[in-house]
Design a protein around this motif. Structure first.
Motif, PDB file in Angstrom:
ATOM      1  N   ILE A 153      13.027 -32.919  -4.137  1.00  0.00           N
ATOM      2  CA  ILE A 153      12.121 -32.833  -2.990  1.00  0.00           C
ATOM      3  C   ILE A 153      12.693 -31.888  -1.934  1.00  0.00           C
ATOM      4  CG2 ILE A 153      11.199 -34.149  -1.025  1.00  0.00           C
ATOM      5  CD1 ILE A 153      10.723 -36.456  -3.051  1.00  0.00           C
ATOM      6  N   SER A 154      13.977 -32.001  -1.655  1.00  0.00           N
ATOM      7  CA  SER A 154      14.618 -31.088  -0.688  1.00  0.00           C
ATOM      8  C   SER A 154      14.526 -29.643  -1.158  1.00  0.00           C
ATOM      9  CB  SER A 154      16.085 -31.469  -0.479  1.00  0.00           C
ATOM     10  OG  SER A 154      16.183 -32.703   0.164  1.00  0.00           O
ATOM     11  N   GLN A 182      11.902 -24.302  -0.606  1.00  0.00           N
ATOM     12  CA  GLN A 182      11.135 -23.222  -1.224  1.00  0.00           C
ATOM     13  C   GLN A 182       9.805 -23.001  -0.493  1.00  0.00           C
ATOM     14  OE1 GLN A 182      11.923 -21.178  -3.988  1.00  0.00           O
ATOM     15  NE2 GLN A 182      13.951 -22.026  -3.625  1.00  0.00           N
ATOM     16  N   LEU A 183       9.153 -24.087  -0.106  1.00  0.00           N
ATOM     17  CA  LEU A 183       7.894 -23.966   0.623  1.00  0.00           C
ATOM     18  C   LEU A 183       8.094 -23.225   1.943  1.00  0.00           C
ATOM     19  CD1 LEU A 183       6.417 -27.535  -0.027  1.00  0.00           C
ATOM     20  CD2 LEU A 183       5.488 -25.369  -0.892  1.00  0.00           C
ATOM     21  N   LEU A 184       9.135 -23.601   2.679  1.00  0.00           N
ATOM     22  CA  LEU A 184       9.426 -22.935   3.958  1.00  0.00           C
ATOM     23  C   LEU A 184       9.767 -21.469   3.758  1.00  0.00           C
ATOM     24  CD1 LEU A 184      11.455 -25.660   5.906  1.00  0.00           C
ATOM     25  CD2 LEU A 184       9.165 -24.783   6.432  1.00  0.00           C
ATOM     26  N   GLU A 185      10.608 -21.183   2.757  1.00  0.00           N
ATOM     27  CA  GLU A 185      11.011 -19.799   2.497  1.00  0.00           C
ATOM     28  C   GLU A 185       9.834 -18.915   2.089  1.00  0.00           C
ATOM     29  OE1 GLU A 185      14.212 -19.917  -0.360  1.00  0.00           O
ATOM     30  OE2 GLU A 185      15.642 -20.709   1.107  1.00  0.00           O
ATOM     31  N   ASN A 186       8.803 -19.538   1.535  1.00  0.00           N
ATOM     32  CA  ASN A 186       7.629 -18.785   1.097  1.00  0.00           C
ATOM     33  C   ASN A 186       6.493 -18.817   2.117  1.00  0.00           C
ATOM     34  OD1 ASN A 186       7.745 -17.712  -1.890  1.00  0.00           O
ATOM     35  ND2 ASN A 186       8.988 -19.569  -1.781  1.00  0.00           N
ATOM     36  N   GLY A 187       6.807 -19.279   3.333  1.00  0.00           N
ATOM     37  CA  GLY A 187       5.823 -19.272   4.404  1.00  0.00           C
ATOM     38  C   GLY A 187       4.700 -20.279   4.233  1.00  0.00           C
ATOM     39  N   LEU A 220       2.788 -27.531   4.125  1.00  0.00           N
ATOM     40  CA  LEU A 220       2.689 -28.134   2.794  1.00  0.00           C
ATOM     41  C   LEU A 220       3.927 -28.986   2.527  1.00  0.00           C
ATOM     42  CD1 LEU A 220       1.345 -25.309   0.451  1.00  0.00           C
ATOM     43  CD2 LEU A 220       0.127 -27.310   1.297  1.00  0.00           C
ATOM     44  N   ILE A 221       3.731 -30.070   1.811  1.00  0.00           N
ATOM     45  CA  ILE A 221       4.836 -30.923   1.381  1.00  0.00           C
ATOM     46  C   ILE A 221       4.768 -31.045  -0.138  1.00  0.00           C
ATOM     47  CG2 ILE A 221       4.987 -32.187   3.570  1.00  0.00           C
ATOM     48  CD1 ILE A 221       3.418 -34.480   2.207  1.00  0.00           C
TER      49      ILE A 221
END
Length: 145
Positions: free
Chosen positions: A18-19, A24-29, A33-34
């Protein structure tokens, strides 16, 4: 091996995955999203971008009450929209928007990275055995709920 640590390792692995996905979600803008949104997006991507809430719940194996806040967040973020069925007003379709389709490639890249990381140094046979054993553990708990 001391098998009494199986629950510990499953729990720790889930937390790390999950971490990893959140990073990855943050790095991809893909702020907002969770990881739990992934099951819904995958279901929509694999079904021409249109499903009922009931069908999403079936595909993801989650209750509608669990799916509803996740769908509402995706709606708020502009990745999906809701449309009532013309013939049966009790039925609501969840449909990917152009924004939801726009992030498909990023989402798939993140998914691929998760799988690549999870199965690094696994042979195909090991993957199959591992999945079979996880399913067996999962099924063992079906009779207890």
């Amino acid at each position: 091996m001391n098998d009494k640590y199986i629950v510990y390792f499953i729990s720790r692995t889930r937390k790390k995955m999950i971490s990893f996905i959140e990073k990855q979600l943050l790095e991809n803008g893909l702020d907002g999203l969770i990881p739990s949104h992934g099951n819904i997006l995958t279901a929509l991507y694999e079904n021409n971008g249109k499903l009922t809430m009931k069908r999403i719940a079936e595909i993801t194996g989650k209750d509608k009450s669990t799916i509803t806040p996740l769908v509402n967040k995706l709606l708020e973020l502009g990745y999906i929209t809701k449309i009532k069925d013309q013939t049966d007003k009790r039925v609501t379709y969840i449909i990917l928007t152009s924004e939801g389709n726009r992030i498909k490639d990023k989402y798939k890249a993140i998914s691929n990275e998760v799988y690549a990381t999870a199965y690094k140094d696994f042979s195909q046979e090991e993957k199959e055995i591992f999945l079979k054993l996880l399913k067996k553990i999962n099924n063992n708990f079906n009779s207890t709920t």
